[in-house]
Design a protein around this motif. Sequence first.
Motif, short mmCIF file in Angstrom:
data_model
loop_
_atom_site.label_atom_id
_atom_site.label_comp_id
_atom_site.label_asym_id
_atom_site.label_seq_id
_atom_site.Cartn_x
_atom_site.Cartn_y
_atom_site.Cartn_z
N MET A 1 0.84 -1.20 0.00
CA MET A 1 0.00 0.00 0.00
C MET A 1 0.88 1.25 0.00
N LYS A 2 0.59 2.16 -0.92
CA LYS A 2 1.38 3.39 -1.03
C LYS A 2 1.07 4.34 0.12
N LYS A 3 2.09 5.14 0.50
CA LYS A 3 1.97 6.02 1.66
C LYS A 3 2.15 7.48 1.27
N LYS A 4 1.55 8.34 2.08
CA LYS A 4 1.78 9.79 1.97
C LYS A 4 2.95 10.16 2.87
N ILE A 25 12.31 10.75 -5.03
CA ILE A 25 11.51 10.14 -3.96
C ILE A 25 10.05 10.04 -4.36
N ALA A 26 9.52 11.09 -4.99
CA ALA A 26 8.11 11.10 -5.41
C ALA A 26 7.82 9.97 -6.39
N ASN A 27 8.84 9.52 -7.14
CA ASN A 27 8.64 8.46 -8.13
C ASN A 27 8.80 7.04 -7.56
N ILE A 31 5.48 5.43 -2.63
CA ILE A 31 4.98 6.77 -2.30
C ILE A 31 3.70 7.07 -3.08
N GLU A 32 2.64 7.41 -2.35
CA GLU A 32 1.40 7.86 -3.00
C GLU A 32 1.49 9.35 -3.32
N LYS A 33 1.81 10.15 -2.30
CA LYS A 33 1.99 11.59 -2.48
C LYS A 33 3.16 12.05 -1.61
N ARG A 348 21.15 6.03 -2.85
CA ARG A 348 21.17 5.42 -1.53
C ARG A 348 20.04 5.95 -0.65
N ILE A 349 19.77 7.25 -0.77
CA ILE A 349 18.68 7.86 0.00
C ILE A 349 17.34 7.26 -0.41
N CYS A 350 17.12 7.13 -1.71
CA CYS A 350 15.86 6.57 -2.21
C CYS A 350 15.69 5.12 -1.76
N LYS A 351 16.76 4.35 -1.79
CA LYS A 351 16.69 2.97 -1.36
C LYS A 351 16.31 2.88 0.12
N SER A 352 16.91 3.74 0.94
CA SER A 352 16.63 3.74 2.38
C SER A 352 15.20 4.18 2.66
N ILE A 353 14.73 5.21 1.97
CA ILE A 353 13.38 5.71 2.18
C ILE A 353 12.34 4.71 1.71
#
Length: 358
Positions: A1-4, A25-27, A31-33, A348-353
Amino acid sequence: MKKKVGIVIGTYYQKKIADEIYKPIANLHSIEKLFIISLENYYKFGIEFCNKQKILLLHNYLKKPWHDCNKIIKLMHLTIALANFIFLSQKIKYFIFLEDSGAIEFFTIKMLMKTGCKVLVLQDGIKSDQQNIKRPNTFLNIAFGKSGADLYLLRGLIYKKYIRNKSKTEIVGSPIRRTHKNCNKSIIKILIVHQCFYRFNLCEKKYEIDFYSHIAKSCSEFGNVELRIHPQGDPTFFSFLKKDGVDVTWREKDIEQSINESSVIASVSSTVIHDAIWANKPVFILDWHKSKARIPSYAGCTVCKNSSNFIKELNNFKSDDFENLRSQKNNRKNQLLIAYSGFDSIRRICKSINSFVH
């Protein structure tokens, strides 16, 4: 489930980081929004935002900026901020802060975690041991890493010492993309990086003006001088230096350009030190400033304990010696401060988030 998810920013440099990481990150498929949650109505630094980003500008009816207020007014700022975040937490359950050592950020993180929200702190720049720095007009001396967030994304290994639970840390570097070029070796240009200690209650206004004006005038004997004013500083404090040939710059000039044009960099404590080391530039640390704001490692830097020591080091510096004085970008000690940069860091940031939000 995507998250805000919400990215909380309060300073000019944090906004610059948000600009780099927002789209990647938005992509992410988790991530929903993605929202930018701005504290501009509290800090009032004059930050402007991109229309393509989803901006949530938190309400605040107080007119005076946070850093210029006494404790009572700051408490009112804080109460309003917490109320705003309580409202936001009904819809957003994941928050990314770019620091946790400010009072608003610190208490907001504590409150959000008690409501069941998840909080990640992405380190925004250089950090010092603030626990030993006495600040007037503050609730308490809050240090980086003490909010107890769920996860800390750090620039380098050296910063792990500030986090009590080391298992809650990952090393991701700095997302700021740099394309530094070497300067013209036939011309010496000294970049003095200002830090607005007065604005942050770490010294008196007169001391700050006297300190940097003395440095600038001393440096002008050795070559061209640029005094780079902190984005939250006031350039009018130093406008009188222009008659002495000092180039006083502020937000109108990109810091990357300032670093590229310089032979050496002089600073007390600034994230620009990270950038200068990564750009293979010699860095002089002005270590006698009364603020006691110290960087965690002087790797790749020349530490000057007083004004005469700094002048002596400059006197020894010649453009022909540039290769001997330059920092080693690939040196392991330097990577303790900033391990990765640009796209490598963003990945690396995107992977962690992505893992954090799942």
